[in-house]
Design an enzyme around this catalytic site. Structure first.
Site, short mmCIF file in Angstrom:
data_model
loop_
_atom_site.label_atom_id
_atom_site.label_comp_id
_atom_site.label_asym_id
_atom_site.label_seq_id
_atom_site.Cartn_x
_atom_site.Cartn_y
_atom_site.Cartn_z
N HIS A 306 38.94 39.96 45.92
CA HIS A 306 38.59 41.23 46.55
C HIS A 306 39.84 42.09 46.64
CE1 HIS A 306 36.93 44.12 49.40
NE2 HIS A 306 35.76 43.69 48.99
N ASP A 364 29.40 38.26 47.51
CA ASP A 364 28.47 38.12 46.40
C ASP A 364 28.36 36.68 45.91
OD1 ASP A 364 27.74 40.79 46.27
OD2 ASP A 364 29.60 41.30 45.24
N1 CMC Z 1 38.67 35.31 38.69
C1 CMC Z 1 39.87 35.08 38.10
N2 CMC Z 1 40.97 35.80 38.30
C2 CMC Z 1 40.87 36.85 39.14
C3 CMC Z 1 39.66 37.16 39.79
C4 CMC Z 1 38.54 36.36 39.53
N3 CMC Z 1 37.37 36.61 40.12
N4 CMC Z 1 39.84 38.27 40.56
C5 CMC Z 1 41.12 38.63 40.41
N5 CMC Z 1 41.75 37.76 39.55
C6 CMC Z 1 43.17 37.81 39.17
C7 CMC Z 1 43.43 38.92 38.17
O1 CMC Z 1 43.35 38.45 36.86
C8 CMC Z 1 44.84 39.34 38.55
O2 CMC Z 1 45.72 38.42 37.98
P1 CMC Z 1 47.19 38.92 37.51
O3 CMC Z 1 47.87 39.44 38.74
O4 CMC Z 1 47.81 37.68 36.95
O5 CMC Z 1 46.97 39.98 36.49
C9 CMC Z 1 44.88 39.16 40.07
O6 CMC Z 1 43.90 38.15 40.36
C10 CMC Z 1 44.56 40.43 40.86
O7 CMC Z 1 43.33 40.93 40.36
P2 CMC Z 1 43.04 42.46 40.18
O8 CMC Z 1 41.94 42.64 39.19
O9 CMC Z 1 44.32 43.21 39.94
O10 CMC Z 1 42.52 42.82 41.64
P3 CMC Z 1 41.64 44.06 42.04
O11 CMC Z 1 41.89 44.26 43.49
O12 CMC Z 1 41.87 45.21 41.12
O13 CMC Z 1 40.14 43.55 41.79
C11 CMC Z 1 38.01 42.59 42.12
C12 CMC Z 1 39.30 43.09 42.79
C13 CMC Z 1 36.97 42.30 43.20
C14 CMC Z 1 37.45 43.67 41.18
C15 CMC Z 1 38.33 41.31 41.32
O14 CMC Z 1 38.79 40.30 42.19
C16 CMC Z 1 37.14 40.82 40.51
O15 CMC Z 1 36.92 41.28 39.37
N6 CMC Z 1 36.33 39.85 41.08
C17 CMC Z 1 35.11 39.42 40.46
C18 CMC Z 1 34.03 40.46 40.70
C19 CMC Z 1 33.50 40.42 42.12
O16 CMC Z 1 33.22 39.36 42.66
N7 CMC Z 1 33.33 41.62 42.72
C20 CMC Z 1 32.72 41.77 44.04
C21 CMC Z 1 33.65 42.33 45.08
S1 CMC Z 1 32.98 42.13 46.72
C22 CMC Z 1 31.59 43.12 46.77
C23 CMC Z 1 31.91 44.56 46.76
O17 CMC Z 1 32.60 45.05 47.67
O18 CMC Z 1 31.41 45.24 45.85
#
Ligand code: CMC
Length: 430
Positions: A306, A364
């Site tokens: 998140h 989720d």
């Molecule tokens: N599985 C594997 N690696 C992950 C995941 C994951 N679910 N989420 C983040 N990472 C890694 C990502 O690869 C990155 O690694 P690095 O720093 O080495 O490049 C690091 O963790 C930080 O991730 P980010 O994408 O820069 O973080 P963000 O804040 O931009 O993204 C997120 C947040 C929720 C989009 C992301 O964690 C994700 O894609 N999760 C899966 C989708 C999900 O479950 N979304 C629902 C969010 S809660 C409901 C809502 O509010 O809508």
């Protein structure tokens, strides 16, 4: 009281800025004068360090895993309150008295029907349309039916539009579902509470009686509470940005629904269940964990991680409990997907990759299993999220419209394209 106690030095010039303190949470540097003073913009793709507005509605402490609606912890609201009370709280700022609540419930209940002509909209969609596509279209279409609540300068019309959307969203969501499965629409019933009415509109058929299970209705209601608001997430920011131009509230909420649909946001509940089904059995988990950690593989553990929570999402805990309650009530002793989810969670929470990056289950992760047990197909999951989040979007939209300092949202950019160049006629292009 703001004081100019933040400074930015650019070359030989110093620029001073106010630091503004909230009631809780990080303070902010008010950089709104930066461009005028220095001719420069700030650059923050994804808004990781940007507070886009001032708000009194929802507070998240991502490190602690705390979520407050108007100061009340989500756990207390989910365990002791109900969804319509939560709607009142988000909209008006305080928990209602008994009389206020009765009045609010009455007003919502008596706005649940939609204009009969709207039902013809549904037949314009293909039967295999994703219900979220139907939601974007039909909620946007509300502005074509309720002209008497689109004047955003009129507080009464704003209030009526808010009630209409909270009241009609379950009806529209249930109709999207019924249309998708090819069953007749079921009209709302005023003798049922909000969640029971929704379940009734989704699962009743004209040929036999349908009794709403109160345990499942309570679970549905709690799921709505958990999704009701989440401060300035992508869809809420979309609603605020759309509303900042003066667009009518129905159009703004349709914009929010469109944004919510993406798998990184509300679409993650559908994606999480699809992922759990794809994993299928506990012995395949290590393979998927390795894929999630592989930089060259776009696969991510859906329902994990998140932007704000760097701790267990408090909503995920309540959702996990709700999952067990629902499965228990339905007598589902072994759900292979629940086994996969629990084992996946255990393995991921002990894996250095997930620990170091502070990736925990989010709401989720368990919601899909619960919604599936309640009888919803996966493509309805995000629709339910939209239904519940409508009140948050509306409350945030209302707060913005009522803020006297509100201006149109208009971010700037770091331009890296061509400098000015001259037009080349087509016969001279190579
Ligand atoms: N599985 C594997 N690696 C992950 C995941 C994951 N679910 N989420 C983040 N990472 C890694 C990502 O690869 C990155 O690694 P690095 O720093 O080495 O490049 C690091 O963790 C930080 O991730 P980010 O994408 O820069 O973080 P963000 O804040 O931009 O993204 C997120 C947040 C929720 C989009 C992301 O964690 C994700 O894609 N999760 C899966 C989708 C999900 O479950 N979304 C629902 C969010 S809660 C409901 C809502 O509010 O809508």
């Amino acid at each position: 009281m703001a004081e100019k106690n933040a400074e930015l030095q650019v070359g030989v010039q110093n620029h001073a800025f106010d630091v503004l303190d909230g009631t809780i949470g990080p303070s902010v540097v008010d950089i709104s004068s930066l461009y005028n003073d220095s001719g420069m913009f700030t650059y923050d793709p994804g808004f990781t360090s940007t507070a886009s507005c001032e708000s009194k509605i929802t507070y998240i402490d991502g490190d602690e895993g705390t979520l407050l609606y108007r100061g009340y912890p989500i756990e207390q609201l989910a365990n002791h309150g109900d969804f319509l009370e939560t709607c009142y709280l988000l909209l008006y700022g305080e928990l209602p008295t008994k009389a206020e609540k009765d009045d609010f419930v009455h007003r919502v209940t008596y706005h649940t029907m939609i204009h009969e002509q709207m039902s013809r909209f549904f037949s314009g969609f293909r039967r295999d349309a994703h219900p979220m596509a139907i939601m974007v279209g039909t909620v946007g279409a509300l502005s074509a039916f309720y002209h008497d609540s689109t004047d955003i300068a009129d507080p009464h019309q704003r209030m009526v539009a808010s009630l209409r959307m909270i009241a009609k969203m379950p009806t529209i969501a249930a109709m999207a579902y019924k249309y998708h499965v090819g069953q007749p629409f079921v009209y709302p019933r005023n003798d049922l509470d909000y969640a029971s009415n929704f379940l009734h509109m989704c699962f009743a058929v004209p040929c036999e009686e349908y009794k709403v299970n109160p345990v499942l209705a309570r679970a549905m209601d709690r799921i709505f509470i958990l999704h009701a608001d989440h401060e300035q997430n992508a869809s809420t920011s979309t609603v605020r940005l759309a509303g900042s131009s003066g667009a009518n509230p129905f159009a703004c909420i349709a914009a929010g629904i469109a944004c919510l649909w993406g798998p990184a946001h509300g679409g993650a509940n559908e994606a999480a269940l699809t992922m759990l089904s794809e994993i299928g059995s506990v012995d395949r988990i290590p393979e998927f964990i390795e894929r999630a950690k592989d930089k060259d593989d776009p696969f991510r553990l859906m329902g994990f991680g998140h932007r704000v929570y760097k701790n267990y999402d408090p909503r995920a805990r309540i959702m996990q409990k709700t999952t067990h309650e629902v499965l228990g009530e339905l007598g589902i002793k072994d759900d292979p997907l629940l086994d996969v989810a629990m084992e996946l969670e255990k393995i991921a929470l002990n894996d250095d990759y997930f620990v170091d990056k502070k990736l925990y289950p989010n709401i989720d992760f368990y919601s899909g299993i619960t919604l599936r047990a309640l009888g919803f197909p996966t493509n309805m999951f995000t629709v339910l999220f939209a239904l519940a989040r409508t009140v948050g979007w509306i409350a945030q939209w209302k707060e913005m419209v009522e803020d006297p300092s509100q201006r149109i949202g208009r971010p700037r950019q770091l331009y890296t394209g061509y400098e000015q160049r001259d037009y080349v006629s087509i016969d001279q292009r190579r």
